[in-house]
Design an enzyme around this catalytic site. Structure first.
Site, mmCIF file in Angstrom:
data_model
loop_
_atom_site.group_PDB
_atom_site.id
_atom_site.type_symbol
_atom_site.label_atom_id
_atom_site.label_comp_id
_atom_site.label_asym_id
_atom_site.label_seq_id
_atom_site.Cartn_x
_atom_site.Cartn_y
_atom_site.Cartn_z
ATOM 1 N N ASN A 9 -86.755 19.787 4.507
ATOM 2 C CA ASN A 9 -88.189 19.528 4.374
ATOM 3 C C ASN A 9 -88.773 19.510 5.783
ATOM 4 O O ASN A 9 -88.589 18.549 6.516
ATOM 5 C CB ASN A 9 -88.402 18.177 3.667
ATOM 6 C CG ASN A 9 -89.863 17.759 3.662
ATOM 7 O OD1 ASN A 9 -90.750 18.575 3.910
ATOM 8 N ND2 ASN A 9 -90.111 16.490 3.365
ATOM 9 N N TRP A 10 -89.468 20.579 6.117
ATOM 10 C CA TRP A 10 -89.984 20.696 7.494
ATOM 11 C C TRP A 10 -91.213 19.817 7.715
ATOM 12 O O TRP A 10 -91.679 19.681 8.844
ATOM 13 C CB TRP A 10 -90.337 22.156 7.810
ATOM 14 C CG TRP A 10 -89.156 23.082 7.883
ATOM 15 C CD1 TRP A 10 -87.838 22.777 7.642
ATOM 16 C CD2 TRP A 10 -89.177 24.476 8.233
ATOM 17 N NE1 TRP A 10 -87.042 23.888 7.818
ATOM 18 C CE2 TRP A 10 -87.845 24.953 8.177
ATOM 19 C CE3 TRP A 10 -90.190 25.376 8.576
ATOM 20 C CZ2 TRP A 10 -87.507 26.281 8.460
ATOM 21 C CZ3 TRP A 10 -89.851 26.692 8.862
ATOM 22 C CH2 TRP A 10 -88.517 27.141 8.808
ATOM 23 N N LYS A 11 -91.754 19.268 6.659
ATOM 24 C CA LYS A 11 -92.972 18.448 6.739
ATOM 25 C C LYS A 11 -94.056 19.214 7.514
ATOM 26 O O LYS A 11 -94.083 20.443 7.475
ATOM 27 C CB LYS A 11 -92.696 17.091 7.384
ATOM 28 C CG LYS A 11 -91.502 16.378 6.774
ATOM 29 C CD LYS A 11 -91.472 14.935 7.132
ATOM 30 C CE LYS A 11 -90.139 14.330 6.713
ATOM 31 N NZ LYS A 11 -90.184 12.907 6.597
ATOM 32 N N HIS A 99 -92.919 13.349 -3.050
ATOM 33 C CA HIS A 99 -92.339 12.828 -1.802
ATOM 34 C C HIS A 99 -93.024 11.500 -1.475
ATOM 35 O O HIS A 99 -94.216 11.322 -1.713
ATOM 36 C CB HIS A 99 -92.536 13.835 -0.665
ATOM 37 C CG HIS A 99 -91.755 13.483 0.556
ATOM 38 N ND1 HIS A 99 -92.193 12.530 1.451
ATOM 39 C CD2 HIS A 99 -90.553 13.903 1.012
ATOM 40 C CE1 HIS A 99 -91.283 12.403 2.413
ATOM 41 N NE2 HIS A 99 -90.281 13.227 2.170
ATOM 42 N N GLU A 101 -94.119 10.306 1.147
ATOM 43 C CA GLU A 101 -95.313 10.415 2.010
ATOM 44 C C GLU A 101 -96.534 10.797 1.181
ATOM 45 O O GLU A 101 -97.655 10.375 1.484
ATOM 46 C CB GLU A 101 -95.040 11.413 3.155
ATOM 47 C CG GLU A 101 -94.095 10.799 4.186
ATOM 48 C CD GLU A 101 -93.197 11.770 4.916
ATOM 49 O OE1 GLU A 101 -93.482 12.984 4.921
ATOM 50 O OE2 GLU A 101 -92.186 11.317 5.483
ATOM 51 N N GLU A 171 -84.680 9.079 -2.357
ATOM 52 C CA GLU A 171 -85.036 8.882 -0.954
ATOM 53 C C GLU A 171 -85.599 7.475 -0.771
ATOM 54 O O GLU A 171 -86.803 7.259 -0.986
ATOM 55 C CB GLU A 171 -86.095 9.899 -0.523
ATOM 56 C CG GLU A 171 -85.663 11.341 -0.639
ATOM 57 C CD GLU A 171 -86.401 12.221 0.357
ATOM 58 O OE1 GLU A 171 -85.730 12.921 1.107
ATOM 59 O OE2 GLU A 171 -87.642 12.188 0.388
ATOM 60 N N GLY A 177 -86.996 8.959 7.977
ATOM 61 C CA GLY A 177 -87.489 9.084 9.353
ATOM 62 C C GLY A 177 -87.244 7.852 10.214
ATOM 63 O O GLY A 177 -87.827 7.722 11.287
ATOM 64 N N SER A 216 -82.797 9.993 6.641
ATOM 65 C CA SER A 216 -82.015 9.932 7.882
ATOM 66 C C SER A 216 -80.615 10.528 7.757
ATOM 67 O O SER A 216 -79.659 10.010 8.352
ATOM 68 C CB SER A 216 -81.962 8.485 8.405
ATOM 69 O OG SER A 216 -83.275 8.043 8.739
ATOM 70 N N GLY A 237 -85.036 15.805 6.339
ATOM 71 C CA GLY A 237 -86.307 15.922 7.052
ATOM 72 C C GLY A 237 -86.067 16.319 8.496
ATOM 73 O O GLY A 237 -85.797 17.486 8.811
ATOM 74 N N GLY A 238 -86.135 15.347 9.393
ATOM 75 C CA GLY A 238 -86.054 15.604 10.831
ATOM 76 C C GLY A 238 -84.911 16.523 11.248
ATOM 77 O O GLY A 238 -85.108 17.447 12.051
#
Ligand code: PEP
Length: 255
Positions: A9-11, A99, A101, A171, A177, A216, A237-238
């Site tokens: 997930n590149w956000k 998600h 977010e 998640e 994150g 994470s 993610g990151g």
């Protein structure tokens, strides 16, 4: 048998140049026969171009394209929204819905997320349904209640059959994150709960549903998380923005 999935997930990250570099680096180290299916989810505006980059790198049969969200409506006067049909049209096969977010920053509730799940499936996309509790909810012992409620909204609107071929991502919000992942045991406990919840309605589909862990995940913790019996890969993610990390996570998945 459930083939694991590693999805990035590149956000809201990247640029045309950065995306090209990332795909080039992923292509350079991509394994010949990965044990897991691989998906990347760039921002809407880059979907088509990332699809082209994957084709140019001859990775399009190995890495599928996913979006990070979709509209619950089919089409019409919904300024700024992107429909599931449009995502199909530009080459997506997956779409993340719900998600955390989106839920926390944009006020998406369980019912809206369930409608997005249904909209995605109605256009032939595989939804990746995100569920997960806040830290305060975990500390209050409410994890199963929260995750169960998020899941039930989809089960009630779409039925258990809708999970055939669908993907769930557990998640925990406190792990996203933050650098603080759930322990493999914590993840397994919730994954087993999710599978059981679907299994109470349809045991066969529950056994087939892939449940990813997200929060994470990095090269250093992926293998132990993916080794748990109900963890079928990860939503990353990151670490999905760094080719070396992402490839190491992909390599940690075992069929
Ligand atoms: C995510 O955004 O879905 C996620 C899991 O992020 P991170 O891996 O950075 O925690």
């Amino acid at each position: 048998m459930r083939r694991p999935i590693v999805a990035g997930n590149w956000k809201m990250h990247g640029s045309r140049a950065e995306n090209a570099r990332l795909i080039e680096e992923i292509a350079a180290g991509f394994p010949e026969r990965p044990a897991a299916a691989c998906i990347v989810c760039p921002p809407f505006v880059y979907l088509q171009e990332v699809g082209r980059l994957l084709r140019d790198a001859e990775l399009d049969s190995q890495i599928e394209l996913g979006a990070q969200d979709c509209c619950a409506e089919a089409q019409g006067a919904y300024t700024g929204e992107v429909s599931a049909a449009m995502l199909r049209d530009v080459g997506c096969t997956y779409v993340i819905v719900g998600h955390s977010e989106r839920r926390t920053l944009y006020g998406e509730d369980d019912q809206l997320v369930a409608r997005k799940f249904a909209a995605a499936q109605s256009k032939g996309l595989v939804p990746i349904l995100c569920v997960g509790e806040q830290l305060s909810e975990r500390e209050a012992g409410l994890t199963n209640q929260v995750v169960g409620r998020q899941l039930d909204a989809v089960l009630e609107l779409c039925g258990a059959d809708a999970f055939a071929g669908a993907v769930i991502a557990y998640e925990p919000v406190w792990a996203i994150g933050t650098g603080r992942n759930a322990t493999p045991e914590q993840a397994q406990e919730v994954h087993a709960f999710i599978r059981g919840r679907i299994g109470a309605r349809n045991a066969r589909i529950a056994a087939e549903t892939r449940i990813l862990y997200g929060g994470s995940v990095k090269a250093g913790n992926a293998a132990e998380l993916f080794a748990m019996p109900d963890v079928d890969g990860g939503l990353i993610g990151g670490a999905s923005l760094k080719a070396e990390e992402f490839l190491a996570i992909l390599g940690a998945a075992r069929s």
